[in-house]
Design an enzyme around this catalytic site. Structure first.
Site, mmCIF file in Angstrom:
data_model
loop_
_atom_site.group_PDB
_atom_site.id
_atom_site.type_symbol
_atom_site.label_atom_id
_atom_site.label_comp_id
_atom_site.label_asym_id
_atom_site.label_seq_id
_atom_site.Cartn_x
_atom_site.Cartn_y
_atom_site.Cartn_z
ATOM 1 N N ASP A 102 0.800 -0.976 0.246
ATOM 2 C CA ASP A 102 0.225 0.074 0.368
ATOM 3 C C ASP A 102 0.612 1.100 -0.365
ATOM 4 O O ASP A 102 1.744 1.470 1.196
ATOM 5 C CB ASP A 102 -0.512 -0.234 0.962
ATOM 6 C CG ASP A 102 -2.140 1.517 1.616
ATOM 7 O OD1 ASP A 102 -2.484 1.437 0.360
ATOM 8 O OD2 ASP A 102 -1.940 2.070 2.422
ATOM 9 N N GLU A 148 -0.953 -2.008 -5.024
ATOM 10 C CA GLU A 148 -2.827 -0.621 -5.410
ATOM 11 C C GLU A 148 -1.843 0.390 -6.810
ATOM 12 O O GLU A 148 -0.863 1.222 -6.374
ATOM 13 C CB GLU A 148 -2.829 -0.217 -4.040
ATOM 14 C CG GLU A 148 -4.432 0.165 -3.833
ATOM 15 C CD GLU A 148 -4.788 0.612 -2.732
ATOM 16 O OE1 GLU A 148 -5.395 -0.094 -1.809
ATOM 17 O OE2 GLU A 148 -4.731 1.938 -2.121
ATOM 18 N N ASP A 208 -2.212 0.731 6.785
ATOM 19 C CA ASP A 208 -1.608 0.466 6.340
ATOM 20 C C ASP A 208 -1.038 -0.949 5.807
ATOM 21 O O ASP A 208 -1.381 -1.098 4.543
ATOM 22 C CB ASP A 208 -0.422 1.299 6.609
ATOM 23 C CG ASP A 208 -1.053 2.563 6.609
ATOM 24 O OD1 ASP A 208 -1.590 3.273 5.217
ATOM 25 O OD2 ASP A 208 -0.818 3.590 7.013
#
Length: 173
Positions: free
Chosen positions: A8, A67, A139
Site C-alpha cells: 500500500d 495498489e 496501512d
C-alpha cells in the site's frame, strides 16, 4: 507454495504485507510499515526503495502486488503517490519479481465484498481472513488486503484455466 508481497504505497507511510498461498489457503507471514523521514521527496523515495528491497530479501516473495494510484483531490498528492509506487515497483522489478497492480475498489471488493468498504472494514476482514489476534495497523492491513486480492485473483485464474483445459479441482477429467 507461493509467497506474495502486497504494498500500500505512500510517500510518508508505505504499508507492506506478506502472505503464503498454498493449496488454496493463505497464511500470514508478516506486515508493517515503512515510515519515511526528511523533507526531500528524493530521500523518501530512496527510503521506500531500500525498505522494500530489505523486505524482499527477508521474505523472498514470488509475487509482488501493489495498489494503483487513485485520483486524489490534491494533484500534488497524487503525483507523490505515483512516485512512491514507482520506487516500490522498481525495487520489485530489480529483484526479478512479477508485478501486479490492483485498483483500491478491486482490493476492497475482493476482501470485504464491496468496493466502497472503509478502512475499518478492511482491517476487520484482513484480521478474520488471516486469523490474526488483532487488527493490523491501517496501512499494513491495506497491504495485506492487496496481497489477499492477488491471491484470490490467482486462485480464480487457476480454476478458470482448469475448466478450459479439461481439469476439475486440479485433476484431469
Amino acid at each position: 507454495m507461493t509467497i506474495i508481497l502486497g504494498i500500500d504505497p505512500g510517500s510518508r507511510i508505505t504499508g507492506y504485507g506478506v502472505i503464503r498461498q498454498q493449496a488454496g489457503k493463505v497464511e500470514y507471514l508478516g506486515s508493517g510499515c515503512i515510515r519515511t523521514s526528511g523533507e526531500q521527496l528524493s530521500d523518501k523515495l530512496k527510503q521506500i526503495y531500500d525498505g522494500i528491497s530489505e523486505i524482499i530479501l527477508q521474505f523472498k516473495p514470488d509475487l509482488f502486488a501493489i495498489e494503483q494510484v487513485f485520483m486524489a483531490k490534491n494533484p500534488d498528492s497524487a503525483l507523490k503517490l505515483g512516485q512512491a509506487r514507482g520506487s516500490a515497483i522498481v525495487a520489485a522489478v530489480n529483484a526479478g519479481l512479477p508485478v501486479a497492480e490492483y485498483a483500491a475498489r478491486q482490493v476492497k471488493q475482493s476482501v470485504v465484498g464491496t468496493g466502497a468498504a472503509d478502512k475499518e472494514q478492511v482491517q476487520h476482514m484482513v484480521k478474520q481472513l488471516l486469523k490474526l489476534p488483532a487488527c493490523p495497523q491501517a496501512d499494513a492491513a491495506d497491504a495485506l488486503a492487496v496481497a489477499l486480492c492477488h491471491s484470490h485473483t490467482q486462485q480464480t485464474l487457476i480454476r478458470m484455466a482448469g475448466k478450459v483445459h479439461g481439469t476439475a479441482r486440479g485433476r484431469l477429467r
